[in-house]
Structure formats: C-alpha cells, structure tokens
Design a protein around this motif. Structure first.
Motif, mmCIF file in Angstrom:
data_model
loop_
_atom_site.group_PDB
_atom_site.id
_atom_site.type_symbol
_atom_site.label_atom_id
_atom_site.label_comp_id
_atom_site.label_asym_id
_atom_site.label_seq_id
_atom_site.Cartn_x
_atom_site.Cartn_y
_atom_site.Cartn_z
ATOM 1 N N SER A 287 0.851 -1.190 0.000
ATOM 2 C CA SER A 287 0.000 0.000 0.000
ATOM 3 C C SER A 287 0.886 1.238 0.000
ATOM 4 C CB SER A 287 -0.935 0.006 1.204
ATOM 5 O OG SER A 287 -0.190 0.020 2.402
ATOM 6 N N MET A 288 0.452 2.256 -0.722
ATOM 7 C CA MET A 288 1.211 3.496 -0.815
ATOM 8 C C MET A 288 0.294 4.662 -0.515
ATOM 9 S SD MET A 288 3.715 2.867 -4.082
ATOM 10 C CE MET A 288 2.436 3.004 -5.296
ATOM 11 N N GLN A 289 0.883 5.709 0.054
ATOM 12 C CA GLN A 289 0.159 6.942 0.316
ATOM 13 C C GLN A 289 1.032 8.103 -0.126
ATOM 14 O OE1 GLN A 289 -0.533 6.057 4.611
ATOM 15 N NE2 GLN A 289 -2.556 6.907 4.139
ATOM 16 N N ASP A 290 0.411 9.157 -0.581
ATOM 17 C CA ASP A 290 1.151 10.356 -0.947
ATOM 18 C C ASP A 290 1.734 10.991 0.305
ATOM 19 O OD1 ASP A 290 0.575 10.205 -3.669
ATOM 20 O OD2 ASP A 290 -1.248 11.409 -3.467
ATOM 21 N N ILE A 291 2.977 11.447 0.202
ATOM 22 C CA ILE A 291 3.611 12.208 1.269
ATOM 23 C C ILE A 291 3.371 13.695 1.021
ATOM 24 C CG2 ILE A 291 5.822 12.760 2.365
ATOM 25 C CD1 ILE A 291 6.766 9.970 1.495
ATOM 26 N N PHE A 292 3.391 14.079 -0.257
ATOM 27 C CA PHE A 292 3.125 15.451 -0.681
ATOM 28 C C PHE A 292 2.148 15.420 -1.847
ATOM 29 C CE2 PHE A 292 7.512 15.266 0.795
ATOM 30 C CZ PHE A 292 7.532 16.271 1.743
ATOM 31 N N VAL A 293 1.374 16.481 -1.984
ATOM 32 C CA VAL A 293 0.542 16.667 -3.173
ATOM 33 C C VAL A 293 0.895 18.032 -3.757
ATOM 34 C CG1 VAL A 293 -1.360 15.194 -2.439
ATOM 35 C CG2 VAL A 293 -1.394 17.587 -1.806
ATOM 36 N N PHE A 294 0.804 18.144 -5.071
ATOM 37 C CA PHE A 294 1.071 19.418 -5.726
ATOM 38 C C PHE A 294 -0.254 20.093 -6.016
ATOM 39 C CE2 PHE A 294 1.850 22.178 -9.402
ATOM 40 C CZ PHE A 294 2.883 22.948 -8.892
ATOM 41 N N GLU A 295 -0.399 21.319 -5.546
ATOM 42 C CA GLU A 295 -1.596 22.120 -5.814
ATOM 43 C C GLU A 295 -1.237 23.160 -6.870
ATOM 44 O OE1 GLU A 295 -2.602 23.820 -2.046
ATOM 45 O OE2 GLU A 295 -3.554 21.970 -1.360
ATOM 46 N N ARG A 296 -1.819 22.997 -8.033
ATOM 47 C CA ARG A 296 -1.561 23.950 -9.109
ATOM 48 C C ARG A 296 -2.366 25.214 -8.836
ATOM 49 N NH1 ARG A 296 -2.165 22.992 -15.608
ATOM 50 N NH2 ARG A 296 -2.206 25.217 -16.111
ATOM 51 N N LEU A 297 -1.675 26.364 -8.874
ATOM 52 C CA LEU A 297 -2.330 27.640 -8.608
ATOM 53 C C LEU A 297 -2.624 28.418 -9.879
ATOM 54 C CD1 LEU A 297 -0.293 28.781 -5.479
ATOM 55 C CD2 LEU A 297 -2.525 27.642 -5.559
ATOM 56 N N GLY A 298 -1.906 28.121 -10.939
ATOM 57 C CA GLY A 298 -2.144 28.840 -12.183
ATOM 58 C C GLY A 298 -0.907 28.866 -13.046
ATOM 59 N N LEU A 299 -0.870 29.841 -13.925
ATOM 60 C CA LEU A 299 0.259 30.035 -14.830
ATOM 61 C C LEU A 299 0.824 31.427 -14.614
ATOM 62 C CD1 LEU A 299 -1.305 28.596 -18.108
ATOM 63 C CD2 LEU A 299 0.263 27.439 -16.550
#
Length: 71
Positions: free
Chosen positions: A7-19
């Motif tokens: 089983s794997m879990q994310d340690i970090f997630v990337f939140e895209r804010l824009g360009l």
C-alpha cells in the motif's frame, strides 16, 4: 505493506495555482500529514531529515533569468 498487498500513500501533493506571465505552472507542494515509514530507519542510520520537511508547504514559481545582453 499489508499482508501480500503493498500500500502506498502520498507524502506530498502538488496544488496547481495557475500560470505565470510566461505560461509556466505555479503552485505549491503541500504535505499530506503522512510521515513515511522509512523515516525511523533513515534517522537511526544517521541520515535524519528535520520533521518539518513533512509539515512545510513549499511554493513553486518558475524563475526567469534576465535575457543575455547582445552586443
């Protein structure tokens, strides 16, 4: 690992804010609150990371070097 199931879990997630003005993605890496199981092993081997690594939001913005001067 749960039984024979990995089983794997994310340690970090990337939140895209824009360009940005150059069309590059901006955003942030946000910790999920999960401390990886290897952390204790890493620490006991003398390679500890500060726990803040798993608690700190990191903002990402593209860096744009100044154009080189032409002669």
């Amino acid at each position: 690992m749960e039984g024979e199931t990995l089983s794997m879990q994310d340690i970090f997630v990337f939140e895209r804010l824009g360009l940005d003005d150059h069309g590059h993605v901006t955003g942030r890496f946000r910790p999920t609150g999960v401390r990886p199981k290897f952390y204790d092993r890493l620490r006991s081997s003398g390679n500890a990371l500060p726990t803040s690594v798993f608690e700190t939001v990191v903002e990402i913005a593209a860096e744009h070097p100044e154009p080189a001067a032409t002669h």
